[in-house]
Scaffold this active site. Structure first.
Site, PDB file in Angstrom:
ATOM      1  N   ASP A  27       1.066  -1.095  -0.260  1.00  0.00           N
ATOM      2  CA  ASP A  27       0.051   0.099  -0.093  1.00  0.00           C
ATOM      3  C   ASP A  27       1.026   1.105  -0.008  1.00  0.00           C
ATOM      4  O   ASP A  27       2.250   1.217   0.362  1.00  0.00           O
ATOM      5  CB  ASP A  27      -0.948  -0.028   1.191  1.00  0.00           C
ATOM      6  CG  ASP A  27      -1.608   1.239   1.378  1.00  0.00           C
ATOM      7  OD1 ASP A  27      -2.455   1.693   0.552  1.00  0.00           O
ATOM      8  OD2 ASP A  27      -1.426   1.879   2.493  1.00  0.00           O
ATOM      9  N   ASP A  29       0.120   5.286   0.810  1.00  0.00           N
ATOM     10  CA  ASP A  29       0.013   6.245   2.114  1.00  0.00           C
ATOM     11  C   ASP A  29       0.131   5.501   3.434  1.00  0.00           C
ATOM     12  O   ASP A  29      -0.693   4.614   3.591  1.00  0.00           O
ATOM     13  CB  ASP A  29      -1.170   7.090   1.895  1.00  0.00           C
ATOM     14  CG  ASP A  29      -0.902   8.507   2.300  1.00  0.00           C
ATOM     15  OD1 ASP A  29       0.170   8.865   3.047  1.00  0.00           O
ATOM     16  OD2 ASP A  29      -2.016   9.108   2.497  1.00  0.00           O
ATOM     17  N   ASP A 245      -0.963  -0.609   6.036  1.00  0.00           N
ATOM     18  CA  ASP A 245      -1.151   0.262   7.432  1.00  0.00           C
ATOM     19  C   ASP A 245      -2.619   0.249   8.013  1.00  0.00           C
ATOM     20  O   ASP A 245      -2.921   0.461   8.866  1.00  0.00           O
ATOM     21  CB  ASP A 245      -0.663   1.620   7.455  1.00  0.00           C
ATOM     22  CG  ASP A 245      -1.703   2.363   6.424  1.00  0.00           C
ATOM     23  OD1 ASP A 245      -1.853   2.186   5.215  1.00  0.00           O
ATOM     24  OD2 ASP A 245      -2.024   3.627   6.997  1.00  0.00           O
TER      25      ASP A 245
HETATM   26 MG   LIG Z   1      -2.577   3.277   3.688  1.00  0.00          MG
END
Ligand SMILES: [Mg+2]
Length: 306
Positions: A27, A29, A245
């Site tokens: 992923d 960000d 995250d």
């Molecule tokens: Mg993310």
């Protein structure tokens, strides 16, 4: 499949994990960058993975950029990536309409200029981008002009979202043969300093509520996002590692597709969140537990440099 344990990754276990996979999906960000800053050490991690012969992919629900725009951003932040390694929902929703829906006709797009470009790149004509102004006093909302060639409504991030657009989407979707697709369901996007902004999921839910229909979504945790990468590169799910995250999108995607999963703590979710899911009786929540976690993906460096 054995239940995930959420084990802190380090030392020999990190080496064994990396040896057990051919591809790593990141992923973006909260994982390799935060806002406009690279996570320290992340560019080296990507570079070393490639040096060790791993395929690396970038998988993001953000629909505001084309593949090319992502490559440009990554290059500014010190990453080297190729366009075909990047899978954002602007690109993936275009692929979904073309390859899964076999769309014939135009798309009414609630979305970004990037989404317009990705649709056009595969020969689909979008309409509706930009502000949809109300001139004078609008009275006959139910009879706004519609394009008879529209066969799908696609909803992504749109900074010009409005009542008129919501209404127009609803009128198109009142035709039962009109396809309904959304990029992703993320409801809130956390920013640095504890603030947040509404995510595309809010816009999609508004359209679903008005149309009294459910959209198909292409973004994580829907397996289409992984299928898109896997079909382009012939990936074997058990030999892939998903790094993210967020438990509800990234880790859930990994669980849904049979990938190994690694949570990094530089973004949204915490180890406490993962533990709470692990101890829950709800099978849906148990799928939101990663196999491993790290404080930051820079924690992979020792295993790659040794
Ligand atoms: Mg993310």
């Amino acid at each position: 499949m054995a239940a995930s344990k959420c084990v802190r990754l380090s030392g020999q276990v990190a080496k064994e994990l990396l040896d057990s996979v051919d591809s790593v999906l990141f992923d973006c960000d909260g994982v390799i960058w935060r806002g406009d800053q690279a996570v320290p050490g992340a560019p080296q991690v990507i570079q070393l993975l490639k040096k060790h012969g791993k395929k690396v992919f970038f998988v993001t629900n953000n629909s505001s950029k084309t593949r090319r725009m992502y490559v440009e951003k990554m290059s500014t932040l010190g990453f080297s990536a190729a366009e075909d390694e990047v899978f954002g929902t602007a690109y993936c929703s275009a692929m979904y309409l073309k390859n899964v829906c076999k769309l014939q006709g135009k798309v009414y797009l609630i979305g970004s200029n990037a989404m317009k470009q990705e649709l056009e790149a595969i020969g689909v004509q979008p309409i509706g981008m930009g502000p949809d102004h109300v001139f004078g006093k609008q009275t006959d909302w139910a009879n706004v002009p519609l394009d008879p060639e529209v066969r799908a409504v696609l909803v992504g991030f749109d900074e010009h979202f409005s009542y008129m657009k919501l209404n127009r989407a609803m009128q198109y979707l009142s035709r039962t043969d009109c396809l309904f697709v959304g990029t992703n369901r993320d409801t809130r996007l956390p920013l640095e300093g504890g603030t947040a902004v509404p995510g595309t999921g809010c816009l999609l839910q508004a359209v679903e509520t008005a149309a009294q229909r459910q959209a198909a979504t292409v973004g994580k945790p829907n397996h289409f996002m992984f299928d898109c990468v896997a079909s382009n590169f012939g990936l074997e799910p058990g030999r892939c590692l998903m790094v993210g995250d967020r438990l509800d999108t990234d880790i859930m995607l990994g669980s849904n597709c049979g990938l190994k999963t690694l949570l990094t703590l530089t973004g949204v979710s915490t180890v406490a969140d993962a533990e709470a899911n692990r101890q829950s009786d709800c099978t849906e929540r148990q799928r939101m537990v990663p196999d491993y976690y790290v404080e930051t993906i820079a924690d992979l460096l020792p295993a790659l440099q040794g």
